[in-house]
Design an enzyme around this catalytic site. Structure first.
Site, mmCIF file in Angstrom:
data_model
loop_
_atom_site.group_PDB
_atom_site.id
_atom_site.type_symbol
_atom_site.label_atom_id
_atom_site.label_comp_id
_atom_site.label_asym_id
_atom_site.label_seq_id
_atom_site.Cartn_x
_atom_site.Cartn_y
_atom_site.Cartn_z
ATOM 1 N N THR A 185 0.969 -1.323 -0.046
ATOM 2 C CA THR A 185 -0.006 -0.009 0.025
ATOM 3 C C THR A 185 0.854 1.314 0.058
ATOM 4 O OG1 THR A 185 -1.803 1.288 1.265
ATOM 5 C CG2 THR A 185 -0.295 -0.001 2.510
ATOM 6 N N CYS A 186 0.407 2.523 -0.336
ATOM 7 C CA CYS A 186 1.063 3.661 -0.138
ATOM 8 C C CYS A 186 -0.002 4.678 -0.278
ATOM 9 C CB CYS A 186 1.953 3.957 -1.669
ATOM 10 S SG CYS A 186 0.868 3.543 -3.090
ATOM 11 N N GLY A 187 0.166 5.836 -0.963
ATOM 12 C CA GLY A 187 -0.735 6.943 -1.014
ATOM 13 C C GLY A 187 -1.817 6.666 -1.935
ATOM 14 N N GLY A 192 -1.657 3.812 -4.480
ATOM 15 C CA GLY A 192 -1.471 2.712 -5.361
ATOM 16 C C GLY A 192 -0.258 2.824 -6.448
ATOM 17 N N TRP A 214 -3.983 4.734 0.760
ATOM 18 C CA TRP A 214 -4.498 5.611 1.746
ATOM 19 C C TRP A 214 -5.295 6.802 1.289
ATOM 20 C CZ3 TRP A 214 -3.900 4.548 6.710
ATOM 21 C CH2 TRP A 214 -4.241 5.706 7.468
#
Length: 289
Positions: A240-242, A244, A269
């Site tokens: 995961t990240c901000g 994708g 996120w």
């Protein structure tokens, strides 16, 4: 020259040696956060690797979703790739102008669609330029090509699946954002989102996957990065990240170390931080526990 076996990662020298191969297709997948103030499509028009097509991550996406650049439907992917002259039997190499940043997102998208002849240019456009490889400003001549896809749903997770994994602890959830954002001490670049991270997730900032020259670290060094973050590589992983994009860098790194059971949380996120009924962990909460 005959094409080598498809690779996950190719060098700048490999790409220049194969640049004129009839079955090679090069994609510029440059993308930046809105706060960067850069226009990657305009930059592509000025200079790019010879023959490269521009893959617009924000456009080749699910337009029905309110979230940024969610994966396109297979039908949209087929339509856009066909129009770009990318089809079955092509070896695709994808790069970006940051180095290795957004290109893995397109690598992962192709994998999600069942296409394995896809590789990331190690070091990206900065390394290509620094070494004096050829560039051009002319758009390529496009001829439609037939392409077939088979979506591999196991490579992508939705918010319900991630919430279950967070609760059960049966996956390693790995977050590629910067440590300050993960800890909830720095603000999110997208307005209206809460700060913090998915409970139980581990932080592996995408920058720690790279060497000083912008190339990906060796498999041994990548294993050490995951180990230092407390990631158990024996468990299935969700990255995961901000929004994708950098989550796919983690997916690429996992692939390079031989970890095959991994998926990207596409909403990341941008989705998790939006819903107040989803639990959020922060460094402050941990220090008070």
């Amino acid at each position: 020259m005959a094409m080598d076996e498809p690779k996950t990662l190719v060098s700048t020298d490999w790409l220049e040696a194969h640049l004129k191969d009839p079955d090679l297709r090069v994609l510029d997948a440059s993308w930046y956060l809105p706060t960067a103030g850069r226009d990657p499509k305009a930059e592509y028009a000025k200079v790019h690797i010879p023959g490269a097509r521009f893959f617009d991550i924000d456009d080749i996406a699910d337009s029905r979703s309110s979230l940024p650049h969610m994966v396109p439907t297979p039908e949209k992917f087929i339509s856009r790739m066909r129009a770009m002259g990318i089809g079955d039997g092509h070896q695709v190499v994808v790069y970006d102008t940051a180095g290795v940043f957004s290109a893995p997102r397109v690598w992962w998208t192709f994998r999600l669609m069942g296409k394995h002849d896809i590789a990331v240019l190690d070091g990206g456009f900065p390394k290509w330029l620094a070494e004096g490889h050829p560039v051009e400003d002319m758009p390529p001549i496009l001829r439609e090509r037939h392409i077939t896809v088979q979506r591999h749903a196991e490579l992508v997770k939705n918010v319900t699946q991630v919430a279950a994994a967070s609760k059960l602890g049966d996956h390693e959830i790995i977050d590629a954002r910067a440590p300050g954002r993960f800890a909830g001490v720095d603000p999110e670049p997208r307005p209206g989102l809460r700060v913090g991270h998915i409970p139980g997730s581990k932080n592996v900032h995408f920058a720690t996957l790279l060497n000083p020259d912008g190339t990906m670290k060796s498999p041994e060094a990548l294993r050490a990065v995951f180990k230092a973050a407390g990631v158990d590589l024996r468990k299935p992983a969700i990255t995961t990240c901000g929004s994708g994009v950098n989550a796919a860098m983690l997916a690429l790194a996992l692939e390079l170390v031989g970890h095959r059971n991994h998926a990207v949380y596409d909403g990341s996120w941008a989705e998790w931080g939006m819903y107040n009924d989803l639990r959020v962990a922060t460094a402050k909460a941990a220090s008070e526990a």
